[in-house]
Enzyme design. Structure first.
Site, PDB file in Angstrom:
ATOM      1  N   SER A  23      72.286  49.736 -57.132  1.00  0.00           N
ATOM      2  CA  SER A  23      73.586  49.357 -56.344  1.00  0.00           C
ATOM      3  C   SER A  23      74.901  50.182 -56.576  1.00  0.00           C
ATOM      4  O   SER A  23      75.469  50.515 -55.578  1.00  0.00           O
ATOM      5  CB  SER A  23      73.993  48.106 -56.602  1.00  0.00           C
ATOM      6  N   ASP A  72      83.308  40.306 -59.884  1.00  0.00           N
ATOM      7  CA  ASP A  72      82.488  41.605 -59.853  1.00  0.00           C
ATOM      8  C   ASP A  72      83.235  42.731 -60.356  1.00  0.00           C
ATOM      9  O   ASP A  72      84.218  43.192 -59.777  1.00  0.00           O
ATOM     10  CB  ASP A  72      82.011  41.847 -58.073  1.00  0.00           C
ATOM     11  N   HIS A 116      80.609  46.957 -59.812  1.00  0.00           N
ATOM     12  CA  HIS A 116      80.619  47.775 -58.563  1.00  0.00           C
ATOM     13  C   HIS A 116      81.992  48.014 -58.203  1.00  0.00           C
ATOM     14  O   HIS A 116      83.205  47.753 -59.116  1.00  0.00           O
ATOM     15  CB  HIS A 116      80.042  46.646 -57.285  1.00  0.00           C
TER      16      HIS A 116
END
Length: 442
Positions: A162, A408, A411
């Site tokens: 990702s 998060d 990311h």
């Protein structure tokens, strides 16, 4: 009466004295001859020394090294001093930039929700106004037209997880200013996708292969103690190998998924596990697992008969810090780190070290086999950007209602620091093609 000798108009002198004078004349003649010889020797030595010195300034630095006539460091030529100041794209600092990002959530509708910090309500905008400044040069903004022209009639594959997806979507948003991508394939989970740019006959692949090696998952029926990930260290993931021969350019970006609990196999036999406190198996460190996965994958690439331009992007750091509660993790900084603020104990240093070691070994093999391999070393410049993560804003307006907030810190927001990765990628691709053709495009 003593004999007299008359020489021209000089006064006469005795014959005995004459014989003594003849001896002196002979001695003087010998001295003259000796001095003449010494003069010739010194002239010849100085001439040779001058010739070597002249060659030092006329020969290339490589030839000077070969002939062992390179000047000492104290006598460095201007040419050497210029070489010493060559641009190192990876060493520099983040400096403020008034420029607006090249795209936003309003101009690019392909940004995944978990990366769309602007749309999700992140209130600060300062993280958008920094640019990477290498110490000895400037990094040009991403030029979508230059990229598309360089990739005409080519195929470009991004293989990874990702984090790799973020790199792809940043690139597609940048390119959309020139041409919109045609989405021509996706799997059921939209993890692997293919886009096409008809005006440039460019095909772009995004291939989901978070380990590069073969893995299997099993249903743990909600039991967190039951490990459902199985990694095979000696088998490559066919999702990228099956189509590998179709790619002209390959970017590999993997990493964080290796932190997951997993059972490890070789020759279809269990040899241990990672993060498995409830299992009586040999515990294998994450860096050892990662090293073996890279060894197998990069060796396959370096020895392949197919020879695309292969780029390995280094580890992507996270910036999770302790919050107010004992178990709370946050990443809520709003500006880049200075060098003295970074955490040198971050485990990413170890993982990036593994990548560099295995890449260098594979690249040496690849060079002998005619495979171009480069390292997109974004680790350190990304480590300086704790402000670039979504934090709670991976979720749409996370503080509205009774939503369960997920933080998060792994990311990266789009737009954000990832856009700089693509600026560096463009420099590498264009520079690599220039080296291949014997000219410089930078």
């Amino acid at each position: 009466m003593a004999d007299e000798v008359i020489v021209g108009d000089h006064q006469p002198f005795l014959a005995k004295d004459g014989r003594r004078s003849i001896s002196l004349i002979i001695l003087e003649f010998i001295c003259v001859v000796f001095m003449a010889g010494a003069f010739c020797y010194l002239f010849d030595s100085n001439f040779n020394a001058w010739t070597v010195e002249a060659e030092q300034f006329s020969l290339s630095l490589e030839k000077q090294n070969a002939l062992n006539i390179r000047p000492s460091s104290k006598e460095s030529t201007v040419q050497e001093q210029q070489l010493q100041k060559e641009c190192d794209l990876w060493v520099g600092e983040w400096i403020p930039s008034p420029a607006e990002p090249a795209y936003t959530n309003e101009t690019c509708n392909i940004i995944p929700p978990y990366l769309n910090c602007l749309n999700n309500g992140r209130p600060d905008r300062g993280y958008l106004h920094w640019r990477w400044k290498p110490n000895a040069c400037d990094l040009s903004p991403f030029d979508p037209l230059k990229f598309l022209n360089a990739m005409r009639n080519k195929s470009f594959a991004f293989i990874g997880d990702s984090i790799c997806h973020g790199l792809v979507f940043s690139l597609i948003c940048e390119l959309s200013k020139v041409e919109k991508a045609h989405d021509i394939y996706h799997d059921s989970a939209y993890n692997s996708r293919t886009w096409y740019y008809p005006s440039y006959n460019l095909t772009m692949y995004m291939i989901w292969a978070p380990y590069l090696i073969h893995y299997e998952t099993t249903d743990n029926n909600g039991d967190a103690s039951e490990i459902h990930l199985h990694l095979h260290l000696d088998i490559l993931d066919s999702k990228w190998t099956n189509e590998y021969n179709n790619y002209d350019y390959v970017v590999i970006s993997i990493g964080p998924h290796f932190y997951k609990s997993s059972i490890i196999y070789e020759n279809n036999q269990v040899i241990g596990c990672h993060y498995c406190p409830h299992l009586e198996l040999k515990k294998i460190a994450i860096d050892e697992i990662y090293r073996k996965a890279l060894q197998l994958s990069l060796k396959s690439i370096a020895t392949s008969e197919h020879k695309p331009f292969v780029i390995l992007k280094t580890w992507s750091p996270d910036h999770a810090e302790s919050g107010e509660l004992p178990s709370e993790k946050v990443c809520n900084r709003t500006r880049p780190f200075k060098e003295e603020e970074i955490n040198t104990g971050d485990h990413g240093f170890i993982m990036r070290g593994v990548e560099v070691e295995e890449f260098e070994k594979a690249a040496a093999i690849g060079a002998r086999n005619g495979v171009r391999m480069e390292l997109l070393d974004t680790y350190h410049l990304s480590l300086l950007r704790p402000d670039g993560h979504p934090g709670p804003y991976r979720t749409y307006h996370p503080f509205e209602g009774d939503k369960k907030i997920k933080i998060d810190c792994m990311h990266w927001c789009l737009p954000g620091p990832v856009d700089t990765w693509n600026e560096l990628l463009l420099q590498m691709v264009i520079s690599g093609d220039a080296d291949e053709s014997g000219s410089s495009l930078l």
